[in-house]
Every structure is written in structure tokens, then in C-alpha cells.
Design a protein around this motif. Structure first.
Motif, PDB file in Angstrom:
ATOM      1  N   ASP A 198       0.792  -1.224   0.000  1.00  7.55           N
ATOM      2  CA  ASP A 198       0.000   0.000   0.000  1.00  7.55           C
ATOM      3  C   ASP A 198       0.826   1.277   0.000  1.00  7.55           C
ATOM      4  O   ASP A 198       0.266   2.367   0.054  1.00  7.55           O
ATOM      5  CB  ASP A 198      -0.922   0.034   1.226  1.00  7.55           C
ATOM      6  CG  ASP A 198      -1.994  -1.031   1.151  1.00  7.55           C
ATOM      7  OD1 ASP A 198      -2.453  -1.340   0.033  1.00  7.55           O
ATOM      8  OD2 ASP A 198      -2.360  -1.565   2.207  1.00  7.55           O
ATOM      9  N   TRP A 199       2.138   1.166  -0.036  1.00  5.76           N
ATOM     10  CA  TRP A 199       3.001   2.335   0.093  1.00  5.76           C
ATOM     11  C   TRP A 199       4.145   2.271  -0.901  1.00  5.76           C
ATOM     12  O   TRP A 199       4.625   1.194  -1.227  1.00  5.76           O
ATOM     13  CB  TRP A 199       3.610   2.403   1.500  1.00  5.76           C
ATOM     14  CG  TRP A 199       2.628   2.638   2.580  1.00  5.76           C
ATOM     15  CD1 TRP A 199       1.943   1.680   3.283  1.00  5.76           C
ATOM     16  CD2 TRP A 199       2.196   3.890   3.099  1.00  5.76           C
ATOM     17  NE1 TRP A 199       1.125   2.282   4.202  1.00  5.76           N
ATOM     18  CE2 TRP A 199       1.264   3.639   4.118  1.00  5.76           C
ATOM     19  CE3 TRP A 199       2.529   5.216   2.804  1.00  5.76           C
ATOM     20  CZ2 TRP A 199       0.652   4.650   4.838  1.00  5.76           C
ATOM     21  CZ3 TRP A 199       1.916   6.234   3.528  1.00  5.76           C
ATOM     22  CH2 TRP A 199       0.987   5.944   4.537  1.00  5.76           C
ATOM     23  N   ARG A 245       2.695   6.816  -9.333  1.00  8.31           N
ATOM     24  CA  ARG A 245       2.219   5.427  -9.362  1.00  8.31           C
ATOM     25  C   ARG A 245       0.869   5.362  -8.664  1.00  8.31           C
ATOM     26  O   ARG A 245       0.760   5.684  -7.479  1.00  8.31           O
ATOM     27  CB  ARG A 245       3.238   4.518  -8.690  1.00  8.31           C
ATOM     28  CG  ARG A 245       4.551   4.576  -9.431  1.00  8.31           C
ATOM     29  CD  ARG A 245       5.559   3.675  -8.831  1.00  8.31           C
ATOM     30  NE  ARG A 245       6.808   3.830  -9.581  1.00  8.31           N
ATOM     31  CZ  ARG A 245       7.940   3.307  -9.229  1.00  8.31           C
ATOM     32  NH1 ARG A 245       8.012   2.582  -8.135  1.00  8.31           N
ATOM     33  NH2 ARG A 245       9.011   3.501  -9.953  1.00  8.31           N
ATOM     34  N   PRO A 246      -0.170   4.985  -9.370  1.00 10.97           N
ATOM     35  CA  PRO A 246      -1.526   5.053  -8.803  1.00 10.97           C
ATOM     36  C   PRO A 246      -1.719   4.135  -7.604  1.00 10.97           C
ATOM     37  O   PRO A 246      -1.169   3.045  -7.540  1.00 10.97           O
ATOM     38  CB  PRO A 246      -2.425   4.638  -9.964  1.00 10.97           C
ATOM     39  CG  PRO A 246      -1.536   3.937 -10.928  1.00 10.97           C
ATOM     40  CD  PRO A 246      -0.149   4.452 -10.715  1.00 10.97           C
ATOM     41  N   GLY A 247      -2.510   4.617  -6.661  1.00 12.43           N
ATOM     42  CA  GLY A 247      -2.895   3.810  -5.524  1.00 12.43           C
ATOM     43  C   GLY A 247      -1.883   3.756  -4.400  1.00 12.43           C
ATOM     44  O   GLY A 247      -2.101   3.082  -3.401  1.00 12.43           O
ATOM     45  N   GLY A 267      -5.557  12.587  -3.434  1.00 12.39           N
ATOM     46  CA  GLY A 267      -6.079  11.543  -2.560  1.00 12.39           C
ATOM     47  C   GLY A 267      -5.033  10.690  -1.875  1.00 12.39           C
ATOM     48  O   GLY A 267      -5.354   9.663  -1.290  1.00 12.39           O
ATOM     49  N   GLY A 268      -3.788  11.090  -1.919  1.00 10.78           N
ATOM     50  CA  GLY A 268      -2.713  10.322  -1.295  1.00 10.78           C
ATOM     51  C   GLY A 268      -2.227  10.986  -0.020  1.00 10.78           C
ATOM     52  O   GLY A 268      -2.890  11.848   0.551  1.00 10.78           O
ATOM     53  N   THR A 269      -1.047  10.578   0.394  1.00 10.93           N
ATOM     54  CA  THR A 269      -0.449  11.153   1.588  1.00 10.93           C
ATOM     55  C   THR A 269       1.068  11.016   1.519  1.00 10.93           C
ATOM     56  O   THR A 269       1.592  10.265   0.685  1.00 10.93           O
ATOM     57  CB  THR A 269      -0.989  10.481   2.870  1.00 10.93           C
ATOM     58  OG1 THR A 269      -0.566  11.224   4.001  1.00 10.93           O
ATOM     59  CG2 THR A 269      -0.558   9.039   2.979  1.00 10.93           C
TER      60      THR A 269
END
Length: 87
Positions: free
Chosen positions: A10-11, A38-40, A72-74
Motif C-alpha cells: 500500500d506504500w 504510481r496510482p494507488g 487523494g494520497g499522503t
């Protein structure tokens, strides 16, 4: 400055070592933007090997955080050294 990136489920984890200053900030920015592309993925920066950082490095971190949040990321820092925490 040395940079490397590796993926976890996830990272995206970016390892940063050495000095982040006006001479290396552009390379750091490009590296982080590529990782954010990189998506997601959310971005973790391992700052445990950073030996110096000036305001241009802080500006790169803040602009990367803003971009990540807009999409939408962090961005999170791992083990920031005293020179990084000084900001």
C-alpha cells in the motif's frame, strides 16, 4: 544525496540519504513526483540518513505533500533526523 524507492503493498517507500539543499532539491523533487505518479500508492520517506537540510528541502517536502493530498494520497516521514526535525 542518494535516493532509492521500493514498493510495498500500500506504500511507496523512498529512502533519502545525505544532504538536501539547493543543489539536490530538484533531484529529490523529481524522484518524489515519479513515486507519486504510481496510482494507488501513498508515499513514505525514510529520512533516517539525512545529514543536512536547508529551506529548499523543506519546500520540496511541502509541495510534494500538497500534491499527494490533492490526488487523494499522503506523505509521511519515517525516522527524521534532528536536522530534519529542526524545521
Amino acid at each position: 544525496m542518494d535516493l532509492s524507492t521500493h514498493a510495498h503493498p500500500d506504500w511507496m517507500v523512498c529512502d533519502v540519504a545525505g544532504e538536501i539543499d539547493i543543489f539536490t532539491a530538484h533531484a529529490l523533487r523529481e524522484h518524489l513526483l515519479a513515486a507519486l505518479g504510481r496510482p494507488g500508492y501513498r508515499l513514505l520517506l525514510d529520512m533516517s540518513m539525512v545529514t543536512a537540510m536547508d529551506p529548499s528541502g523543506v519546500a520540496v517536502l511541502l509541495s510534494t505533500l500538497r500534491r499527494a493530498v490533492r490526488h487523494g494520497g499522503t506523505l509521511r516521514l519515517i525516522a527524521p533526523t534532528p536536522v530534519v526535525r529542526g524545521y
